[in-house]
Write an enzyme that holds these catalytic residues in place. Structure first.
Site, PDB file in Angstrom:
ATOM      1  N   LYS A  54      12.465  26.134   5.122  1.00  0.00           N
ATOM      2  CA  LYS A  54      11.837  26.971   4.095  1.00  0.00           C
ATOM      3  C   LYS A  54      12.809  27.960   3.462  1.00  0.00           C
ATOM      4  O   LYS A  54      12.575  28.436   2.350  1.00  0.00           O
ATOM      5  CB  LYS A  54      10.629  27.707   4.665  1.00  0.00           C
ATOM      6  CG  LYS A  54       9.477  26.776   5.028  1.00  0.00           C
ATOM      7  CD  LYS A  54       8.331  26.967   4.093  1.00  0.00           C
ATOM      8  CE  LYS A  54       7.132  26.065   4.331  1.00  0.00           C
ATOM      9  NZ  LYS A  54       6.892  25.530   5.663  1.00  0.00           N
ATOM     10  N   SER A  79       1.734  30.789   6.365  1.00  0.00           N
ATOM     11  CA  SER A  79       1.371  30.747   7.773  1.00  0.00           C
ATOM     12  C   SER A  79       2.583  31.020   8.655  1.00  0.00           C
ATOM     13  O   SER A  79       2.493  30.900   9.854  1.00  0.00           O
ATOM     14  CB  SER A  79       0.744  29.402   8.129  1.00  0.00           C
ATOM     15  OG  SER A  79       1.679  28.375   7.936  1.00  0.00           O
ATOM     16  N   GLU A 205       1.224  13.784   8.233  1.00  0.00           N
ATOM     17  CA  GLU A 205       0.327  14.927   8.389  1.00  0.00           C
ATOM     18  C   GLU A 205      -0.291  14.938   9.784  1.00  0.00           C
ATOM     19  O   GLU A 205      -0.408  13.890  10.417  1.00  0.00           O
ATOM     20  CB  GLU A 205      -0.850  14.789   7.418  1.00  0.00           C
ATOM     21  CG  GLU A 205      -0.570  15.126   5.997  1.00  0.00           C
ATOM     22  CD  GLU A 205      -1.849  15.030   5.172  1.00  0.00           C
ATOM     23  OE1 GLU A 205      -2.169  16.015   4.510  1.00  0.00           O
ATOM     24  OE2 GLU A 205      -2.509  13.975   5.199  1.00  0.00           O
ATOM     25  N   GLY A 209      -5.786  17.325   9.692  1.00  0.00           N
ATOM     26  CA  GLY A 209      -5.603  17.884   8.346  1.00  0.00           C
ATOM     27  C   GLY A 209      -5.029  16.857   7.404  1.00  0.00           C
ATOM     28  O   GLY A 209      -3.961  17.057   6.822  1.00  0.00           O
ATOM     29  N   ASP A 211      -5.612  15.944   4.405  1.00  0.00           N
ATOM     30  CA  ASP A 211      -6.030  16.116   3.012  1.00  0.00           C
ATOM     31  C   ASP A 211      -5.115  15.391   2.031  1.00  0.00           C
ATOM     32  O   ASP A 211      -5.583  14.841   1.032  1.00  0.00           O
ATOM     33  CB  ASP A 211      -6.093  17.606   2.661  1.00  0.00           C
ATOM     34  CG  ASP A 211      -4.768  18.293   2.872  1.00  0.00           C
ATOM     35  OD1 ASP A 211      -4.408  18.514   4.051  1.00  0.00           O
ATOM     36  OD2 ASP A 211      -4.073  18.586   1.885  1.00  0.00           O
ATOM     37  N   SER A 305      11.798  19.662  10.714  1.00  0.00           N
ATOM     38  CA  SER A 305      11.729  20.711   9.702  1.00  0.00           C
ATOM     39  C   SER A 305      11.896  22.131  10.223  1.00  0.00           C
ATOM     40  O   SER A 305      12.178  23.043   9.440  1.00  0.00           O
ATOM     41  CB  SER A 305      10.408  20.574   8.933  1.00  0.00           C
ATOM     42  OG  SER A 305       9.333  20.371   9.833  1.00  0.00           O
TER      43      SER A 305
HETATM   44  C1  LIG Z   1       6.063  24.556   5.958  1.00  0.00           C
HETATM   45  C2  LIG Z   1       6.485  23.595   7.000  1.00  0.00           C
HETATM   46  C3  LIG Z   1       6.205  22.230   6.885  1.00  0.00           C
HETATM   47  C4  LIG Z   1       5.395  21.662   5.733  1.00  0.00           C
HETATM   48  O1  LIG Z   1       6.065  21.864   4.516  1.00  0.00           O
HETATM   49  P1  LIG Z   1       5.271  21.769   3.124  1.00  0.00           P
HETATM   50  O2  LIG Z   1       6.311  22.017   2.117  1.00  0.00           O
HETATM   51  O3  LIG Z   1       4.205  22.805   3.147  1.00  0.00           O
HETATM   52  O4  LIG Z   1       4.689  20.410   3.067  1.00  0.00           O
HETATM   53  C5  LIG Z   1       6.690  21.383   7.855  1.00  0.00           C
HETATM   54  N1  LIG Z   1       7.383  21.847   8.910  1.00  0.00           N
HETATM   55  C6  LIG Z   1       7.661  23.147   9.065  1.00  0.00           C
HETATM   56  C7  LIG Z   1       8.450  23.572  10.253  1.00  0.00           C
HETATM   57  C8  LIG Z   1       7.228  24.070   8.114  1.00  0.00           C
HETATM   58  O5  LIG Z   1       7.507  25.358   8.275  1.00  0.00           O
END
Ligand SMILES: *Cc1c(COP(=O)(O)O)cnc(C)c1O
Length: 319
Positions: A54, A79, A205, A209, A211, A305
């Site tokens: 992010k 979140s 997903e 959830g 969606d 991620s």
């Molecule tokens: C925010 C996040 C996601 C999902 O990313 P989006 O861009 O909202 O789809 C996945 N993994 C981690 C660790 C995140 O912080």
């Protein structure tokens, strides 16, 4: 096909992020390869600034504001990881950040956000609408809102992660991407489908959830109740507009994973690969390990991620 954002925007983001974002490592594991019968390449964004990809979108979005906008400060709702990312990127720019956060956000994420000097405004995620609250606060104080996923500069920034992965490992047959609001998936699609036209990109997903999967199948954005899953980075009720335009045109499929499979993955990463990966970040890997899409003998990129997880909670899950 007329998309609101293109790979050119990802390229511009990668220039802004040069020497600002960490070029995270790509790990491989013989055990993981044996288990899946494929060559797996794990892009380790758990080693990114603030412990998640992010930072890329947040920094790119703040860098894209005018000086005047930046000086008034930025606001976001999140979140967790996006909040930390905005807080830290704002700190780097020396500007004020206000974060609208659910009161049940993980402690580690609240503490980290405060640690970067951001102010926090708490709300009840089951009762109140975060976007309404954010709009009111922004209007009062002149902040620029940087949402966690439905924003061109955020999406372009997130696309730099797949760019690094592909530039490092070359040809991929598949790319598996965790999916919440769709910022990471949309950015990854712009990159992957430009650099590797034949790669198949799969969004993953939490089952509770799904969606985005419903949205893809029905051709319009589907909104669900706030899902309950340990994948706290993917508890979105609906994907974004920009995100959906890109995803519906470019994605190959969206699959879902159970919470128990995320726990097994966390265990695998900790015990076999010696890395801490948070539940949401295990989505892509869990889809591969559970053979939701057949990948035998293929070259497979998997985006891990992030790595922000409460250690007491982690220990409970693992045991
Ligand atoms: C925010 C996040 C996601 C999902 O990313 P989006 O861009 O909202 O789809 C996945 N993994 C981690 C660790 C995140 O912080």
């Amino acid at each position: 096909m007329n998309l609101p954002i293109t790979y050119n925007n990802v390229l511009e983001a990668s220039i802004r992020l040069k020497d600002k974002a960490i070029k995270t490592p790509v790990f491989t594991s013989r055990t993981a390869n044996q288990h899946s019968g494929a060559s797996l390449f794990f892009k380790c964004e758990n080693f990114q600034h603030v412990g998640a990809f992010k930072f890329r979108g947040a920094y790119n979005a703040i860098a894209s504001l005018s000086d005047e906008q930046r000086q008034k400060g930025v606001l976001t709702f999140s979140s967790g990881n996006h909040a930390q990312a905005i807080a830290y990127a704002s700190h780097l720019f020396g500007i004020q950040a206000l974060i609208v956060m659910p009161e049940d956000a993980p402690e580690i994420k609240v503490a980290a956000t405060k640690g970067y000097g951001a102010k926090i405004h708490f709300y009840d995620r089951y009762q109140q609408n975060r976007e309404v609250i954010a709009n009111q606060l922004a209007e009062e104080h002149g902040y620029s809102i940087i949402p966690p996923y439905d924003h061109p500069d955020v999406i372009a920034g997130q696309g730099t992660c797949a760019k690094e992965l592909i530039e490092e490992v070359g040809l991929l047959d598949y790319l598996f991407v965790p999916l919440g609001g769709g910022g990471l998936l949309a950015g990854s699609l712009l990159t992957a489908k430009t650099l590797l036209p034949s790669v198949k990109v799969i969004g993953v997903e939490p089952e509770a959830g799904n969606d985005a999967q419903q949205s893809l199948r029905s051709g319009q954005i589907v909104t669900i109740e706030t899902p309950k899953s340990i994948a706290d980075g993917a508890l979105t009720t609906h994907i974004g507009n920009y995100n959906f335009q890109i995803i519906r045109n470019l994605v190959d499929d969206i699959v879902t994973v159970k919470d128990n499979d995320l726990i097994s993955m966390m265990n695998f990463f900790a015990s076999r690969m010696k890395i801490i990966v948070e539940p949401t970040a295990c989505l892509g890997a869990a889809a591969v390990f559970n053979a939701l899409i057949p990948v035998k003998n293929k070259r497979v990129g998997i985006i891990l991620s992030g790595g922000n997880v409460d250690m007491k909670q982690f220990a409970q899950w693992i045991s």
